[in-house]
Design a protein around this motif. Structure first.
Motif, short mmCIF file in Angstrom:
data_model
loop_
_atom_site.label_atom_id
_atom_site.label_comp_id
_atom_site.label_asym_id
_atom_site.label_seq_id
_atom_site.Cartn_x
_atom_site.Cartn_y
_atom_site.Cartn_z
N THR A 1 40.65 38.81 33.41
CA THR A 1 40.96 39.94 34.28
C THR A 1 42.47 40.15 34.33
O THR A 1 43.24 39.34 33.80
N SER A 2 42.88 41.23 34.98
CA SER A 2 44.31 41.55 35.04
C SER A 2 44.98 40.84 36.20
O SER A 2 44.35 40.51 37.21
N LYS A 3 46.27 40.62 36.07
CA LYS A 3 47.05 40.05 37.17
C LYS A 3 47.16 41.05 38.33
O LYS A 3 47.28 40.66 39.49
N GLY A 4 47.06 42.34 37.99
CA GLY A 4 47.28 43.38 39.00
C GLY A 4 46.29 43.34 40.14
O GLY A 4 46.68 43.40 41.31
N LEU A 5 44.99 43.25 39.85
CA LEU A 5 44.01 43.25 40.93
C LEU A 5 44.02 41.93 41.69
O LEU A 5 43.75 41.89 42.89
N ILE A 6 44.32 40.84 40.98
CA ILE A 6 44.45 39.56 41.69
C ILE A 6 45.60 39.63 42.69
O ILE A 6 45.48 39.15 43.83
N ALA A 7 46.71 40.25 42.29
CA ALA A 7 47.86 40.39 43.19
C ALA A 7 47.49 41.22 44.42
O ALA A 7 47.90 40.90 45.55
N ARG A 8 46.70 42.29 44.24
CA ARG A 8 46.28 43.12 45.37
C ARG A 8 45.38 42.30 46.30
O ARG A 8 45.49 42.38 47.53
N LEU B 1 44.14 31.39 20.95
CA LEU B 1 43.91 32.71 21.52
C LEU B 1 44.82 32.93 22.72
O LEU B 1 44.83 32.14 23.66
N VAL B 2 45.60 34.03 22.68
CA VAL B 2 46.53 34.36 23.77
C VAL B 2 45.92 35.44 24.65
O VAL B 2 45.41 36.46 24.15
N ILE B 3 45.98 35.24 25.96
CA ILE B 3 45.56 36.24 26.95
C ILE B 3 46.81 36.81 27.61
O ILE B 3 47.64 36.05 28.13
N ILE B 4 46.95 38.14 27.58
CA ILE B 4 48.02 38.81 28.33
C ILE B 4 47.33 39.63 29.43
O ILE B 4 46.66 40.63 29.14
N PRO B 5 47.45 39.22 30.71
CA PRO B 5 46.65 39.82 31.79
C PRO B 5 47.25 41.13 32.31
O PRO B 5 47.50 41.29 33.52
N SER B 6 47.48 42.06 31.44
CA SER B 6 48.04 43.36 31.81
C SER B 6 46.94 44.26 32.37
O SER B 6 45.79 44.19 31.90
N PRO B 7 47.22 45.13 33.33
CA PRO B 7 48.53 45.34 33.97
C PRO B 7 48.85 44.26 34.99
O PRO B 7 47.98 43.72 35.65
N PHE B 8 50.16 43.98 35.12
CA PHE B 8 50.62 42.96 36.04
C PHE B 8 50.69 43.48 37.48
O PHE B 8 50.77 42.70 38.42
N LYS B 9 50.69 44.78 37.64
CA LYS B 9 50.63 45.40 38.96
C LYS B 9 49.77 46.65 38.87
O LYS B 9 49.87 47.42 37.91
#
Length: 606
Positions: A514-521, A263-271
């Motif tokens: 979850t998405s990479k975007g909120l983690i980045a924020r 199973l592949v996870i793509i954590p979009s959106p990245f920003k």
């Protein structure tokens, strides 16, 4: 002045049966009559309304026995015999009784050509015993020292026999398993008529629904602890679990049931930009609505033309590159997951069309910020979409798509506004409720590889007990995917706490993403230690695993291994064919995406 209290009329066992089956049900005599009909213009035989005979289907008998035990409180008096000791307050089940019930259930389901055999003698004896008490109150207040109600043991026997007869119902059906074969035929008729299956029983769905189940909880004393193969679920008005039977995949497309699942996870959106959160204050300004305005994916129904095509092609190439890179390591990718609000319905649908011929790919899951409306248009909201590979009548592979709505609104408060640096978009002095319609509370349950089930929860639904978790616990999916728009997935945060509950009861393996975007924020505010944990795994073995996405990686490939586990019901019956899915591999995946995708933009603009 004296007050006379009028005693209410008793609600008897017979009244309960009349509520469940107001028009009656088909017994074995009526079933045989129906089989003999050759003229399609003749009226079908009349339904059985006197309740002198049991129903001919195990799912209907289970509905009756389960409802009576639930409403009378009899289910929690059941206990297997331990060391020869028995409590006078309990319904003690002996090994001999369990063996007899299992043999009776096997006799009731095994037949030639899918024809349901007559009820076995043990079933008839228990039904005759229950009939003697039809005029008694369904519920009766009892002293703590009182013995079990005299009709409870017969009802427990009927539930166990029906449950044993329902082995494999909703999963792989064959003509030698008459109960499963009959249920499968009826389910596929309903689906072919564009009707979703939320109950297998002919009992009134405004009272209860009956569906198959995958896991029996190891903890607790509930009605769901009494069965291995069937689940008694709440009325359709409260919530519905829609069951999709095993896909009919043939030849090289078929997959071995116990093979690893990659199973592949793509954590979009990245920003994610702060302006993606759009607020509308209420009149008193102490609270307001907010909704998500995606800048990373175009909304459904918008004018697309060349801009959409120019953007979708790089997006598809990115997804394909991630899948290809993962496949170079693990061989075949079987599933793909995007987090909450990652895609629009049209992008998800087009992605399914583009990937449906990809070898080995069985499942796509994504959170959507819009979905198709029954009127033909699209509406904003928060949805979960699942697509499972199937074949049409001509043997052509295709993805069947199911979408459902989120059950609970997200409320953003000051702590989250600060944590994600959203103050430029949402006033931190107000509380902000997610502006979504809550029109239909349901779950989609897909059968994978003939013997396992998968479903989804959306963010807030993972934390709320009602109504969806009653469905989850009843059906007991092998794999539950929680789609989140959240911060890092850590062992000490809320997703891990609630995943632990479902990993214990019913025993599901829970994957939150979850998405990479909120983690980045969150990382950028430096209010908390920086993290790269985009997902978290929890299973019934007690394993909790934080899943990291290293810098420069664009996806994670997880290997899940289905394995057989043994489970016992509350009456002591053993089921050795249950499945538990365990995490056995974690591989970061790096592709060469369009720079706009990593910047949280739709390639070419919206």
């Amino acid at each position: 002045m004296s007050v006379t209290i009028k005693k209410t009329a008793a609600y008897t066992l017979r009244d309960a049966l009349r509520s469940l089956f107001p028009r009656g049900y088909l017994d074995h005599k009526g079933y045989q009559t129906r089989l003999e009909l050759t003229d399609t213009k003749r009226l079908p035989p009349k339904l059985h309304k006197t309740f002198e005979n049991p129903p001919y289907l195990a799912v209907d008998l289970f509905a009756i026995a389960g409802f009576l035990l639930l409403k009378s409180g009899g289910y929690h008096h059941v206990s297997p015999e331990v060391g020869g000791a028995a409590s006078p307050r309990m319904i003690t089940v002996t090994a001999a009784q369990r063996d007899a019930w299992k043999a009776a259930g096997r006799q009731w389901r095994e037949a030639t050509g899918g024809v349901v055999p007559p009820p076995p003698p043990e079933l008839i004896a228990a039904w005759d015993e229950l009939k003697e008490w039809f005029r008694n109150d369904l519920f009766r207040e009892k002293l703590p020292s009182a013995k079990p109600r005299p009709w409870w043991p017969a009802c427990v026997a009927l539930l166990a026999i029906a449950d044993e007869a329902a082995a494999n119902v909703g999963f792989e059906a064959s003509a030698s398993n008459a109960q499963a074969f009959t249920a499968d035929v009826q389910m596929r008729k309903e689906i072919a008529a564009n009707r979703k299956v939320y109950t297998l029983s002919s009992a009134d769905p405004d009272h209860i629904c009956v569906l198959p189940k995958s896991r029996t909880p190891k903890v607790g004393c509930t009605l769901r602890s009494l069965s291995h193969h069937l689940a008694l679920l709440p009325s359709r008005g409260l919530a519905r679990a829609y069951w999709s039977p095993a896909p009919q995949i043939s030849g090289e497309s078929a997959t071995v049931a116990n093979a690893p699942f990659n199973l592949v996870i793509i954590p979009s959106p990245f920003k994610v930009r702060a302006e993606a959160f759009r607020g509308t204050p209420a009149t008193d300004a102490t609270w307001g609505w907010f909704h998500i305005k995606s800048h990373w994916c175009p909304a459904s129904g918008a004018k697309k033309g060349k801009a959409f095509r120019d953007g979708f092609e790089p997006f598809l190439k990115f997804v394909t590159d991630v899948l290809d890179e993962a496949a170079r390591d693990v061989g075949t990718v079987h599933g793909l997951v995007f987090p909450e609000a990652a895609l629009s319905y049209e992008v998800f649908q087009k992605l399914c069309l583009e990937l449906q011929q990809r070898p080995g790919l069985e499942l796509l899951v994504a959170g959507l910020f819009d979905a198709r409306d029954p009127t033909g248009g699209y509406r904003e909201g928060n949805f979960a979409a699942m697509a499972r590979l199937d074949e049409d009548a001509k043997g052509k592979k295709k993805f069947d798509i199911a979408t459902r709505e989120k059950h609970h609104r997200w409320r953003i408060e000051k702590s989250q506004i600060d944590a994600y640096a959203l103050g430029s978009a949402l006033d931190a002095n107000s509380g902000w409720w997610e502006k979504i319609d809550i029109l239909s509370r349901s779950l989609d349950v897909f059968v994978l590889r003939g013997g396992a089930t998968v479903t989804t929860l959306i963010c807030e639904d993972l934390a709320r007990n009602d109504p969806c978790q009653e469905l989850v616990r009843g059906v007991g999916p092998n794999l539950l995917i929680a789609l989140l728009m959240d911060g890092p997935q850590l062992k000490d945060r809320w997703p891990a706490r609630y995943a632990t509950v479902l990993a214990e009861d019913p025993g599901s393996s829970v994957l939150s993403v979850t998405s990479k975007g909120l983690i980045a924020r969150s990382n950028a505010t430096k209010r908390f230690p920086a993290s790269d944990k985009i997902a978290l795994w929890r299973d019934d073995s007690g394993r909790t695993e934080e899943l990291s996405l290293p810098d420069g990686a664009h996806g994670l490939c997880l290997t899940l291994q289905p394995g057989a586990v043994s489970e016992r019901s509350l009456d002591g019956r053993l089921n050795s064919n249950a499945q538990s899915w365990r995490l056995t591999g974690i591989v970061p995946v790096t592709a060469t995406p369009d720079v706009d995708i990593l910047a949280g933009e739709w390639p070419g603009g919206l």
